[in-house]
Design an enzyme around this catalytic site. Sequence first.
Site, PDB file in Angstrom:
ATOM      1  N   TYR A 160      -1.028  -8.017   4.356  1.00 17.26           N
ATOM      2  CA  TYR A 160       0.159  -8.057   5.230  1.00 17.26           C
ATOM      3  C   TYR A 160       0.321  -9.454   5.825  1.00 17.26           C
ATOM      4  CZ  TYR A 160       2.744  -7.121   9.619  1.00 17.26           C
ATOM      5  OH  TYR A 160       3.626  -7.155  10.669  1.00 17.26           O
ATOM      6  N   LYS A 164       3.398 -12.181   5.596  1.00 19.70           N
ATOM      7  CA  LYS A 164       4.095 -12.713   6.771  1.00 19.70           C
ATOM      8  C   LYS A 164       4.025 -14.254   6.801  1.00 19.70           C
ATOM      9  CE  LYS A 164       5.629  -8.885   8.503  1.00 19.70           C
ATOM     10  NZ  LYS A 164       7.072  -8.661   8.728  1.00 19.70           N
TER      11      LYS A 164
HETATM   12  N1  LIG Z   1       4.902  -3.856  16.303  1.00 18.08           N
HETATM   13  C1  LIG Z   1       4.181  -4.952  16.202  1.00 18.08           C
HETATM   14  O1  LIG Z   1       3.149  -5.104  16.868  1.00 18.08           O
HETATM   15  C2  LIG Z   1       4.623  -6.038  15.276  1.00 18.08           C
HETATM   16  C3  LIG Z   1       3.964  -7.285  15.380  1.00 18.08           C
HETATM   17  C4  LIG Z   1       4.351  -8.318  14.557  1.00 18.08           C
HETATM   18  C5  LIG Z   1       5.365  -8.126  13.650  1.00 18.08           C
HETATM   19  N2  LIG Z   1       5.985  -6.918  13.563  1.00 18.08           N
HETATM   20  C6  LIG Z   1       7.069  -6.794  12.575  1.00 18.08           C
HETATM   21  O2  LIG Z   1       8.215  -6.277  13.209  1.00 18.08           O
HETATM   22  C7  LIG Z   1       9.035  -5.626  12.236  1.00 18.08           C
HETATM   23  C8  LIG Z   1       9.494  -4.288  12.777  1.00 18.08           C
HETATM   24  O3  LIG Z   1       8.362  -3.492  13.051  1.00 18.08           O
HETATM   25  P1  LIG Z   1       8.304  -2.430  14.248  1.00 18.08           P
HETATM   26  O4  LIG Z   1       7.010  -2.649  14.911  1.00 18.08           O
HETATM   27  O5  LIG Z   1       9.544  -2.443  15.040  1.00 18.08           O
HETATM   28  O6  LIG Z   1       8.179  -1.081  13.381  1.00 18.08           O
HETATM   29  P2  LIG Z   1       8.721   0.409  13.620  1.00 18.08           P
HETATM   30  O7  LIG Z   1       8.953   0.694  15.050  1.00 18.08           O
HETATM   31  O8  LIG Z   1       7.785   1.279  12.841  1.00 18.08           O
HETATM   32  O9  LIG Z   1      10.136   0.362  12.892  1.00 18.08           O
HETATM   33  C9  LIG Z   1      10.210   0.086  11.535  1.00 18.08           C
HETATM   34  C10 LIG Z   1      11.648   0.223  11.093  1.00 18.08           C
HETATM   35  O10 LIG Z   1      11.751  -0.118   9.713  1.00 18.08           O
HETATM   36  C11 LIG Z   1      12.252   0.993   8.982  1.00 18.08           C
HETATM   37  N3  LIG Z   1      11.640   0.966   7.651  1.00 18.08           N
HETATM   38  C12 LIG Z   1      10.344   1.121   7.320  1.00 18.08           C
HETATM   39  N4  LIG Z   1      10.188   1.020   5.990  1.00 18.08           N
HETATM   40  C13 LIG Z   1      11.404   0.769   5.475  1.00 18.08           C
HETATM   41  C14 LIG Z   1      11.905   0.570   4.159  1.00 18.08           C
HETATM   42  N5  LIG Z   1      11.106   0.610   3.092  1.00 18.08           N
HETATM   43  N6  LIG Z   1      13.235   0.340   4.002  1.00 18.08           N
HETATM   44  C15 LIG Z   1      14.055   0.308   5.061  1.00 18.08           C
HETATM   45  N7  LIG Z   1      13.656   0.487   6.327  1.00 18.08           N
HETATM   46  C16 LIG Z   1      12.336   0.726   6.523  1.00 18.08           C
HETATM   47  C17 LIG Z   1      11.898   2.210   9.817  1.00 18.08           C
HETATM   48  O11 LIG Z   1      12.754   3.320   9.611  1.00 18.08           O
HETATM   49  P3  LIG Z   1      12.537   4.448   8.460  1.00 18.08           P
HETATM   50  O12 LIG Z   1      11.117   4.879   8.546  1.00 18.08           O
HETATM   51  O13 LIG Z   1      13.532   5.488   8.832  1.00 18.08           O
HETATM   52  O14 LIG Z   1      12.886   3.779   7.161  1.00 18.08           O
HETATM   53  C18 LIG Z   1      12.160   1.644  11.211  1.00 18.08           C
HETATM   54  O15 LIG Z   1      13.540   1.610  11.492  1.00 18.08           O
HETATM   55  C19 LIG Z   1       8.203  -5.583  10.962  1.00 18.08           C
HETATM   56  O16 LIG Z   1       8.605  -6.634  10.122  1.00 18.08           O
HETATM   57  C20 LIG Z   1       6.785  -5.829  11.441  1.00 18.08           C
HETATM   58  O17 LIG Z   1       5.991  -6.414  10.438  1.00 18.08           O
HETATM   59  C21 LIG Z   1       5.638  -5.871  14.341  1.00 18.08           C
END
Ligand SMILES: NC(=O)c1ccc[n+]([C@@H]2O[C@H](COP(=O)([O-])OP(=O)(O)OC[C@H]3O[C@@H](n4cnc5c(N)ncnc54)[C@H](OP(=O)(O)O)[C@@H]3O)[C@@H](O)[C@H]2O)c1
Length: 254
Positions: A160, A164
């Site tokens: 992952y 990134k």
């Molecule tokens: N949370 C953290 O600590 C963190 C830290 C650094 C970076 N990030 C990054 O932030 C971004 C968002 O993450 P989040 O933490 O907000 O996650 P989240 O709350 O789990 O939300 C993920 C979103 O992406 C959608 N999704 C997942 N797989 C998908 C697919 N194959 N096609 C289309 N939509 C998809 C999900 O909806 P469905 O399941 O309905 O498709 C949901 O709307 C990601 O790029 C992650 O790597 C997160």
Amino acid sequence: MSLFSLDGKVAIITGSSRGIGKAIAERMAEQGAKVVISSRKADACQAVVDAIDARHGAGTAIAVPANISSKDDLRRLVDTTQERFGRIDTVVCNAASNPYYGPLGGIEDDQFRKILENNVIANHWLIQMAVPQMIERKDGSIIIVSSIGGLRGSPVIGAYNISKAADFQLARNLAVEYGKHNIRVNCIAPGLIRTDFARALWEDPEALKRRTATTPLGRIGEPDEIAGAAVFLASPAATFLTGQSIVIDGGVTI
Ligand SMILES: NC(=O)c1ccc[n+]([C@@H]2O[C@H](COP(=O)([O-])OP(=O)(O)OC[C@H]3O[C@@H](n4cnc5c(N)ncnc54)[C@H](OP(=O)(O)O)[C@@H]3O)[C@@H](O)[C@H]2O)c1
């Protein structure tokens, strides 16, 4: 026009049914943008649309379900946005996958491929599809949600993190390619944020304690604390900013 206004702009945000993507969509709508809510689940997208429309007026948001793994879905996402809103000013490549926890030595090829496809190649596809009309209008802001993982090694989420890190370079490279068209490409690199995606890292009180002990601000972030940077990058306040990554992590990487 206010420095941070998104009046008249149209933004596609992938993964906007919950978490960081949803917060970005809500804040962009608040600044006047029309927003396209997208994830794999139509019902979840529609619920976000209904809430945004209730707050900012009918027609502020539309739902276009799309799996980022599918080129056809992404094409439909772009085409439907064009049909409904007539333009795409901002693309936020936010959805990502992480199907494997463990050392790289144990990862299956299919798992590694899925991570690279969803977190890097799918971003490239969506950007490629949205960019021609930006080139025509000589204006656009592309935002890739990367991670501080892309700045570090990890014994658990190495693949992952590699994806990134590639997103940082994708932004830099596309910034070089599209700069002459006044299209800007930047990343946001969140630290640990309280979402479903990172639940394993914050739900366990001991893990949370270890994590916050090395975070200058002493806590993890909330999804809404990422949204302001996305609004900024899409707004007139950021018209000379391209190829960069904004780290938002409570100071943990310093
Ligand atoms: N949370 C953290 O600590 C963190 C830290 C650094 C970076 N990030 C990054 O932030 C971004 C968002 O993450 P989040 O933490 O907000 O996650 P989240 O709350 O789990 O939300 C993920 C979103 O992406 C959608 N999704 C997942 N797989 C998908 C697919 N194959 N096609 C289309 N939509 C998809 C999900 O909806 P469905 O399941 O309905 O498709 C949901 O709307 C990601 O790029 C992650 O790597 C997160």
